[in-house]
Design a protein around this motif. Sequence first.
Motif, PDB file in Angstrom:
ATOM      1  N   PRO A 170    -113.018 -34.142 -36.246  1.00 36.90           N
ATOM      2  CA  PRO A 170    -111.979 -33.386 -36.959  1.00 36.90           C
ATOM      3  C   PRO A 170    -110.927 -32.784 -36.039  1.00 36.90           C
ATOM      4  N   PHE A 171    -111.330 -32.302 -34.858  1.00 33.58           N
ATOM      5  CA  PHE A 171    -110.338 -31.751 -33.951  1.00 33.58           C
ATOM      6  C   PHE A 171    -109.404 -32.844 -33.433  1.00 33.58           C
ATOM      7  N   GLY A 172    -109.932 -34.052 -33.257  1.00 25.41           N
ATOM      8  CA  GLY A 172    -109.070 -35.165 -32.883  1.00 25.41           C
ATOM      9  C   GLY A 172    -108.040 -35.453 -33.967  1.00 25.41           C
ATOM     10  N   ARG A 173    -108.471 -35.397 -35.215  1.00 24.60           N
ATOM     11  CA  ARG A 173    -107.524 -35.603 -36.322  1.00 24.60           C
ATOM     12  C   ARG A 173    -106.489 -34.478 -36.352  1.00 24.60           C
ATOM     13  N   PHE A 174    -106.925 -33.267 -36.042  1.00 17.81           N
ATOM     14  CA  PHE A 174    -105.985 -32.144 -35.969  1.00 17.81           C
ATOM     15  C   PHE A 174    -104.932 -32.390 -34.894  1.00 17.81           C
ATOM     16  N   VAL A 175    -105.346 -32.911 -33.737  1.00 15.32           N
ATOM     17  CA  VAL A 175    -104.393 -33.197 -32.661  1.00 15.32           C
ATOM     18  C   VAL A 175    -103.314 -34.156 -33.144  1.00 15.32           C
ATOM     19  N   HIS A 176    -103.714 -35.242 -33.801  1.00 14.26           N
ATOM     20  CA  HIS A 176    -102.724 -36.203 -34.306  1.00 14.26           C
ATOM     21  C   HIS A 176    -101.769 -35.542 -35.296  1.00 14.26           C
ATOM     22  N   ARG A 177    -102.314 -34.782 -36.213  1.00  8.53           N
ATOM     23  CA  ARG A 177    -101.463 -34.136 -37.219  1.00  8.53           C
ATOM     24  C   ARG A 177    -100.498 -33.149 -36.580  1.00  8.53           C
ATOM     25  N   ALA A 178    -101.008 -32.351 -35.629  1.00 10.24           N
ATOM     26  CA  ALA A 178    -100.149 -31.364 -34.978  1.00 10.24           C
ATOM     27  C   ALA A 178     -99.052 -32.040 -34.164  1.00 10.24           C
ATOM     28  N   LEU A 179     -99.390 -33.105 -33.446  1.00 12.49           N
ATOM     29  CA  LEU A 179     -98.375 -33.828 -32.683  1.00 12.49           C
ATOM     30  C   LEU A 179     -97.262 -34.324 -33.596  1.00 12.49           C
ATOM     31  N   ARG A 180     -97.651 -34.926 -34.689  1.00 13.35           N
ATOM     32  CA  ARG A 180     -96.627 -35.446 -35.614  1.00 13.35           C
ATOM     33  C   ARG A 180     -95.795 -34.312 -36.197  1.00 13.35           C
ATOM     34  N   ASP A 181     -96.440 -33.205 -36.516  1.00 11.86           N
ATOM     35  CA  ASP A 181     -95.703 -32.058 -37.061  1.00 11.86           C
ATOM     36  C   ASP A 181     -94.676 -31.525 -36.065  1.00 11.86           C
TER      37      ASP A 181
END
Length: 315
Positions: A61-72
């Motif tokens: 889940p933290f890896g998915r958070f990283v992707h989402r935050a980068l895109r944001d």
Amino acid sequence: MIEVLTIGRVGVDIYPREVGSRLEDVETFGKFLGGSATNVAVAAARLGKRAAVITRTGNDPFGRFVHRALRDFGVDDEWVVAVPDLPTPVTFCEIFPPDEFPLYFYRLPIAPDLCIEPAEIPADVVRAVPIYWSTLTGLSRQPSRDAHRHAWEVRRRTDHTVIDLDYRPMFWDDVSDARAAAGEALSHCTIAIGNRDECEVAVGERDPERAAAALLDRGVRIAVVKQGPRGVLVRTDRESEVIPAVSVDVVNGLGAGDAFGGAFCASLLDGLPVVDAVRRANAAGAMVAARLECSAAMPTSAELDAFVEDAGGRR
């Protein structure tokens, strides 16, 4: 086209909302995108530049958070790849302004961002990107060390190739290993940035003038030596100037260096002379030091312009 490409640390910062408390007493935390190389990419993107990062996360889940935050934040995540059996790193800190911010890294058994393979380096992008940014930490373990070497071989010391002398002793078995790695990095890079402690590790000099001279002797074209409240020394073969520190009420100094890095990259891309680029970067670092977060605190161009105009250097 990508304008700023960084490689290196990524993770999730778990920072206390309660300033002045030890971790064992903190009850409320905030969750933020973190990692030095990642923060530099975010800082550049917030200033309107097309930025990307080469790194790795866990498949969690933290890896998915990283992707989402980068895109944001507007950072390209194409070269952010999961490692199946490792957790995404988390980092805790304590906040005791103005100058005590101990960090606690959870990166065992090895951080995914140290598992970047040479084959994952996008050679065409590394070769063509105007600014390529790496950190000393990336040389602390294999296979990341070979990935960095491969990228530098592809790039062939093209301007602007930056080494952030980001030395953290907990990532190294011995300081002599870090010193040797710094020497190798300097032979491939055109810009070196570090504080006095980091320069001492890299070239054996703490005095800013001697450290900058030693960095130039190693072949870099721009040497930046951070001196905390004494400002920032920038030196090339043609000029040398100390940019005074900007006075702010410090909340959390941990993101200031990454804000400096992203703003320095953006300023070079905007065509500012080197000294002016450092001056603007110095202001961006001050802005973030006055805020709690790191990545989420990076200023936009409008915010930075307003701060510079209002502060007038705030020396």
